[in-house]
Design a protein around this motif. Structure first.
Motif, PDB file in Angstrom:
ATOM      1  N   VAL A  64       0.858  -1.175   0.000  1.00  0.00           N
ATOM      2  CA  VAL A  64       0.000   0.000   0.000  1.00  0.00           C
ATOM      3  C   VAL A  64       0.899   1.232   0.000  1.00  0.00           C
ATOM      4  O   VAL A  64       1.703   1.431   0.900  1.00  0.00           O
ATOM      5  CB  VAL A  64      -0.921   0.005   1.239  1.00  0.00           C
ATOM      6  N   GLU A  66       0.921   5.383  -0.248  1.00  0.00           N
ATOM      7  CA  GLU A  66       0.117   6.598  -0.197  1.00  0.00           C
ATOM      8  C   GLU A  66       0.801   7.690  -1.007  1.00  0.00           C
ATOM      9  O   GLU A  66       2.017   7.867  -0.939  1.00  0.00           O
ATOM     10  CB  GLU A  66      -0.060   7.049   1.243  1.00  0.00           C
ATOM     11  N   ASP A  67       0.020   8.419  -1.767  1.00  0.00           N
ATOM     12  CA  ASP A  67       0.538   9.503  -2.586  1.00  0.00           C
ATOM     13  C   ASP A  67       0.684  10.737  -1.710  1.00  0.00           C
ATOM     14  O   ASP A  67      -0.300  11.244  -1.163  1.00  0.00           O
ATOM     15  CB  ASP A  67      -0.426   9.768  -3.743  1.00  0.00           C
ATOM     16  N   HIS A  72      -5.031  15.147   2.147  1.00  0.00           N
ATOM     17  CA  HIS A  72      -5.357  14.235   3.244  1.00  0.00           C
ATOM     18  C   HIS A  72      -6.587  14.762   3.967  1.00  0.00           C
ATOM     19  O   HIS A  72      -6.603  15.880   4.464  1.00  0.00           O
ATOM     20  CB  HIS A  72      -4.176  14.140   4.208  1.00  0.00           C
TER      21      HIS A  72
END
Length: 84
Positions: A64, A66-67, A72
């Motif tokens: 996984v 996250e960019d 957010h």
């Protein structure tokens, strides 16, 4: 056949083998009882191995990521405009 059926086979086989004194011509009830108990034990071992295999949790194969450029959003009930 589930676990209950296997236990019933073991119980019926034990009753035929140890608790009866019937005599049938051409049928050995002691042997039939032993066969039923063996089949029940094979069923219990098969059922338990299948049930154990179902409980194995496999971790995800893809990581996984996250960019960091994506916004957010906090979903805590305070930062979405309510209660400000």
């Amino acid at each position: 056949m589930g676990l209950g059926g296997c236990i019933i086979l073991i119980a019926v086989g034990a009753i035929l083998t140890f608790a009866t004194d019937w005599d049938m011509q051409g049928v050995n009830l002691d042997l039939v009882g032993v066969i039923l108990m063996i089949v029940g034990l094979i069923g219990v071992s098969t059922f338990s191995s299948i049930a154990r295999r179902r409980r194995v949790v496999v971790p995800p194969t893809t990581p996984v990521v996250e960019d960091p450029a994506a916004p957010h959003h906090r979903r805590d009930g305070y930062s979405d405009g309510y209660g400000v």
